[in-house]
Motif scaffolding. Structure first.
Motif, PDB file in Angstrom:
ATOM      1  N   VAL B 126       0.817  -1.211   0.000  1.00 21.72           N
ATOM      2  CA  VAL B 126       0.000   0.000   0.000  1.00 21.72           C
ATOM      3  C   VAL B 126       0.859   1.274   0.000  1.00 21.72           C
ATOM      4  O   VAL B 126       0.521   2.249  -0.675  1.00 21.72           O
ATOM      5  CB  VAL B 126      -0.956  -0.007   1.212  1.00 21.72           C
ATOM      6  CG1 VAL B 126      -1.629   1.334   1.401  1.00 21.72           C
ATOM      7  CG2 VAL B 126      -1.998  -1.104   1.049  1.00 21.72           C
ATOM      8  N   LEU B 136       1.675   6.365   0.072  1.00 22.92           N
ATOM      9  CA  LEU B 136       0.418   6.221  -0.677  1.00 22.92           C
ATOM     10  C   LEU B 136       0.481   6.994  -1.988  1.00 22.92           C
ATOM     11  O   LEU B 136       0.060   6.500  -3.043  1.00 22.92           O
ATOM     12  CB  LEU B 136      -0.717   6.754   0.203  1.00 22.92           C
ATOM     13  CG  LEU B 136      -2.111   6.208  -0.003  1.00 22.92           C
ATOM     14  CD1 LEU B 136      -2.136   4.711   0.177  1.00 22.92           C
ATOM     15  CD2 LEU B 136      -3.080   6.848   0.985  1.00 22.92           C
ATOM     16  N   GLY B 140       0.471   5.519  -5.671  1.00 22.38           N
ATOM     17  CA  GLY B 140      -0.525   6.047  -6.610  1.00 22.38           C
ATOM     18  C   GLY B 140       0.119   6.460  -7.927  1.00 22.38           C
ATOM     19  O   GLY B 140      -0.406   6.178  -9.011  1.00 22.38           O
ATOM     20  N   THR B 198      -7.454   1.572 -10.595  1.00 20.17           N
ATOM     21  CA  THR B 198      -7.969   1.570  -9.215  1.00 20.17           C
ATOM     22  C   THR B 198      -6.832   1.774  -8.210  1.00 20.17           C
ATOM     23  O   THR B 198      -7.002   2.452  -7.204  1.00 20.17           O
ATOM     24  CB  THR B 198      -8.728   0.265  -8.894  1.00 20.17           C
ATOM     25  OG1 THR B 198      -7.908  -0.866  -9.228  1.00 20.17           O
ATOM     26  CG2 THR B 198     -10.027   0.183  -9.678  1.00 20.17           C
ATOM     27  N   PHE B 202      -6.513   5.050  -5.443  1.00 18.12           N
ATOM     28  CA  PHE B 202      -6.302   5.063  -3.991  1.00 18.12           C
ATOM     29  C   PHE B 202      -5.219   6.061  -3.602  1.00 18.12           C
ATOM     30  O   PHE B 202      -5.316   6.733  -2.582  1.00 18.12           O
ATOM     31  CB  PHE B 202      -5.876   3.672  -3.491  1.00 18.12           C
ATOM     32  CG  PHE B 202      -6.951   2.642  -3.540  1.00 18.12           C
ATOM     33  CD1 PHE B 202      -6.738   1.425  -4.176  1.00 18.12           C
ATOM     34  CD2 PHE B 202      -8.188   2.854  -2.960  1.00 18.12           C
ATOM     35  CE1 PHE B 202      -7.734   0.465  -4.234  1.00 18.12           C
ATOM     36  CE2 PHE B 202      -9.189   1.900  -3.013  1.00 18.12           C
ATOM     37  CZ  PHE B 202      -8.961   0.700  -3.660  1.00 18.12           C
ATOM     38  N   TYR B 319     -12.657  -0.774  -4.117  1.00 17.74           N
ATOM     39  CA  TYR B 319     -11.854  -1.636  -3.237  1.00 17.74           C
ATOM     40  C   TYR B 319     -11.947  -3.095  -3.659  1.00 17.74           C
ATOM     41  O   TYR B 319     -10.938  -3.765  -3.864  1.00 17.74           O
ATOM     42  CB  TYR B 319     -12.311  -1.473  -1.786  1.00 17.74           C
ATOM     43  CG  TYR B 319     -11.531  -2.337  -0.821  1.00 17.74           C
ATOM     44  CD1 TYR B 319     -11.925  -3.647  -0.548  1.00 17.74           C
ATOM     45  CD2 TYR B 319     -10.379  -1.853  -0.206  1.00 17.74           C
ATOM     46  CE1 TYR B 319     -11.198  -4.446   0.319  1.00 17.74           C
ATOM     47  CE2 TYR B 319      -9.652  -2.649   0.667  1.00 17.74           C
ATOM     48  CZ  TYR B 319     -10.064  -3.941   0.926  1.00 17.74           C
ATOM     49  OH  TYR B 319      -9.342  -4.736   1.779  1.00 17.74           O
ATOM     50  N   HIS B 322     -10.291  -4.051  -6.919  1.00 19.39           N
ATOM     51  CA  HIS B 322      -8.830  -4.013  -6.914  1.00 19.39           C
ATOM     52  C   HIS B 322      -8.251  -5.198  -6.156  1.00 19.39           C
ATOM     53  O   HIS B 322      -7.278  -5.805  -6.602  1.00 19.39           O
ATOM     54  CB  HIS B 322      -8.327  -2.708  -6.281  1.00 19.39           C
ATOM     55  CG  HIS B 322      -6.846  -2.557  -6.311  1.00 19.39           C
ATOM     56  ND1 HIS B 322      -6.172  -2.036  -7.399  1.00 19.39           N
ATOM     57  CD2 HIS B 322      -5.879  -2.886  -5.413  1.00 19.39           C
ATOM     58  CE1 HIS B 322      -4.870  -2.042  -7.155  1.00 19.39           C
ATOM     59  NE2 HIS B 322      -4.662  -2.549  -5.956  1.00 19.39           N
TER      60      HIS B 322
END
Lengths: 199, 497
Positions: B126, B136, B140, B198, B202, B319, B322
């Motif tokens: 993540v 993040l 991304g 996706t 996020f 969510y 993904h």
């Protein structure tokens, strides 16, 4: 109650589809994907094959879609259809791989990179990481008035389109021969956007 | 003038290569951790297999659970979550975002939730285990670059139809890498594209929120969130104790098809507290619908993720699509295989570039060390996490650096690949042995069985690679002299791999 015979036939066919057992729907869906993929592969293998054969194979594959939808609903059905097509294609490819004896890799001569490339690469990185996202944002916001959705819907649409737009701009920047000029233009556009937002 | 001429394909391919070179190292890490993390609920159970498991938690015990939680940790106004048992995680836990406990079926507290290695795995995926917001955004951006790679890859692939089913294996390995890269990427295009977009969503949605807040909502972020996700109910003078039983009865009347997955008490221990019950609906990709209840258990409203505006339903479906959390184990297995394909696409892309250079430098050796070092580091860190708590991150880093350093020192891609793959196989076997030794009574039940089987799956894949590299080692020893770094530091053999 249906108003004409044609509608009645369609309605009863649709009802049969959705009433069928899951296992049967799945079996038919997968079979159609496999059959269509094999026909597609056979056409690909044959140099004399026509576009018609490809169209027929894609038609067979797409005939599976109603069965996927009937089995799993529209959201999951389309997803499972796409996944199944990938696996069937890979199985066909794996089964028919063209194995050759191992060979040595020829050694390349020295090639100098050139210092001029470092500036271009640096500008491309600045463009892709900092300027393209700002320019994409500005572009989307300037076209918001064209959106048929309410503001919240437009923002969600933008959230999904934003990475795609950013990606396309990034490709255009890196593929372009005029990196310096693009950088200058994007820099000015980014400043304008920042002024509009926070000025 | 033809747009799609040779120069166009050359430029787009150069853009594809440039972007790929820049991001493939981190993209590979994100892809491989994402592939393994499909089973993250099962890994949580595998790390603490002794916790009681059950398929249902009666609503009558939820107040007892709340009382027990506030005895163990101080009362606060932080939202209180109780996550209900589901098929993939048949145990409940209670949390205020900082302190978290597993629950027994009678509502009493069990162990503290300590799934350190699963946390390492998901954090690597993540946010690359960096500070949350920074990581993040970086991940991304990787999602955006992956989108760019997909679009440029398709545009540059002018033989996409002619080579649709072609896979040439062997030879120098270069055509093999190219065909593998193209076949795996093209046929799973919808999956890769959805994962990229996706995933990017996020990470970079925060940028959009900042700009949209300034432009349209006069800096009021809460107003924007309310517009998209719906407003919170305004309640006052609520009862001091939540009536979970009444709330669940109300839910069964309002939405008989809904399956509760968690409850949240908003503003707990205040007069404006209320209860949210998140519940899944059959055949829907939305994460859940959220039903709201007063403290007395009376139904107030729901948030509209299932039947509200289309944009709200779409944004709440991101969510599941993904992470592959729909359709049970068949979907999870499909996502693992598709994720593995995506990982191979990342690796083969760099391999193609390295092979084209035709020269083994430190970059080639470091890349081999990184590619096999990551799964090796994940495996060894899993072993160390089981044995010594909180050791996962350090052992991961140590093993990865050691693998890269080792490959750079022996300067033989053929031997590096071969030895690291063998090391990985041994580590996977050791992982199963350690887990079975520590938890022998539950090692072959429930999630332990699923994960230990998952590890066996990776062992089979690794065995295939051992065989593959064995053939290359045999070939290299027959035709190349010497195997380990000659006078010029070059080696005749295969760049990969």
């Amino acid at each position: 109650m249906s108003s004409n015979a044609a509608t009645g036939i369609n309605e009863s066919a649709g009802a049969w589809l959705f009433a069928a057992p899951l296992a049967l729907l799945l079996a038919i869906a997968i079979s159609l994907v496999i059959l269509g993929s094999i026909v597609l592969w056979l056409g690909w293998r044959n140099p004399q094959s026509s576009i018609g054969q490809s169209l027929v194979s894609w038609l067979i594959i797409s005939l599976s879609v109603p069965f996927w939808l009937a089995a799993f609903g529209p959201e999951f059905g389309v997803t499972f259809f796409a996944i199944s097509l990938s696996f069937v294609a890979w199985l066909i490819i794996g089964k028919n791989l063209d194995a050759k004896p191992l060979k040595l890799i020829p050694q390349a001569k020295e090639v100098n990179g050139g210092n001029g490339k470092r500036l271009i690469i640096s500008l491309q990185v600045i463009n892709v990481v900092f300027l393209c996202p700002l320019v994409s944002l500005g572009l989307m916001m300037s076209l918001e008035f064209l959106s048929p959705f309410a503001l919240a819907g437009t923002l969600v649409f933008e959230a999904i389109v934003y990475p795609i737009l950013w990606a396309v701009l990034a490709i255009a920047v890196i593929a372009s021969k005029q990196t310096k000029q693009i950088t200058a233009i994007f820099f000015i556009l980014s400043l304008c956007l920042l002024w509009v937002l926070f000025g | 003038m033809k747009i799609f001429n040779k120069d166009f394909f050359k430029r787009v391919l150069a853009a594809h290569s440039g972007i790929g070179l820049a991001v493939s190292v981190l993209l590979y890490l994100v892809c491989i951790t994402g592939t393994v993390a499909v089973f993250y609920p099962e890994f949580e159970r595998w790390e603490q297999p002794q916790v009681q498991e059950y398929s249902a938690l009666p609503s009558t015990v939820l107040n007892d659970a709340t009382k027990a939680f506030y005895q163990a940790s101080p009362k606060s106004e932080k939202p209180l979550y109780i996550v209900m048992p589901t098929n993939e995680l048949p145990r409940a836990h209670i949390s205020d975002g900082e302190t978290e406990f597993w629950l027994n079926q009678d509502g009493s507290l069990s162990e503290a939730v300590e799934s350190h290695w699963t946390h390492l795995l998901t954090e690597l995926h993540v946010n690359l285990y960096l500070p949350k917001q920074l990581g993040l955004v970086i991940v991304g951006i990787l999602g955006v670059m992956m989108t760019a790679l997909i679009i440029s890859g398709v545009l540059a692939h002018h033989r996409i139809l002619k080579d649709a089913f072609r896979l040439r294996w062997g030879g120098t390995g270069q055509q093999q890498q190219i065909d593998l890269h193209n076949r795996l990427s093209v046929w799973a295009l919808p999956f890769h594209f959805v994962i990229a977009v996706t995933g990017a969503f996020f990470g970079i949605v925060g940028l959009l929120i900042v700009s949209a807040t300034e432009l349209h909502y006069n800096g009021d972020r809460d107003a924007l969130i309310a517009d998209i996700y719906g407003t919170d109910p305004k309640v006052t003078e609520q009862a001091p104790v939540i009536d979970y039983v009444k709330a669940f009865e109300s839910l069964a009347q309002v939405a008989p098809q809904a399956t509760p997955i968690y409850t949240v008490v908003q503003s707990p221990n205040t007069t404006s507290q209320y209860l949210e019950i998140a519940a899944t609906l059959p055949n829907r990709l939305i994460y859940s619908e959220i039903y709201r209840f007063s403290a007395a258990g009376e139904y107030l409203d729901h948030q509209g993720f299932s039947d509200g505006p289309t944009f709200r339903q779409v944004v709440y479906s991101v969510y599941r699509i993904h992470f592959g959390h729909f359709g049970g184990y068949p979907t999870k297995i499909a996502y693992v295989l598709l994720g593995l394909a995506l990982t191979i696409v990342c690796v083969s892309g760099i391999n193609i570039w390295l092979n084209r250079r035709g020269k083994d430098t430190w970059l080639t050796h470091a890349w081999v060390g990184f590619v096999w070092g990551i799964p090796l580091a994940l495996t060894v860190s899993a072993i160390s996490s089981l044995v010594i708590a909180h050791s996962g991150a350090w052992s991961f880093l140590l093993v990865l650096c050691t693998a890269i350093a080792y490959c750079c020192s022996i300067k033989s891609t053929v031997l590096s690949n071969y030895r690291l793959v063998i090391a990985l196989a041994l580590a996977l076997i050791a992982l199963i042995v350690v887990h079975v030794s520590m938890f022998s009574n539950v090692a072959f039940t429930g999630a332990s069985l699923v994960i230990n089987s998952f590890i066996c799956f990776w062992l089979i894949i690794t065995a295939g690679f051992i065989r593959y590299y064995q053939a290359k080692v045999d070939f290299a020893s027959e035709y190349a002299t010497p195997l380990c770094g000659g006078k010029n530091g070059n080696e005749q053999g295969f760049a990969l791999k």
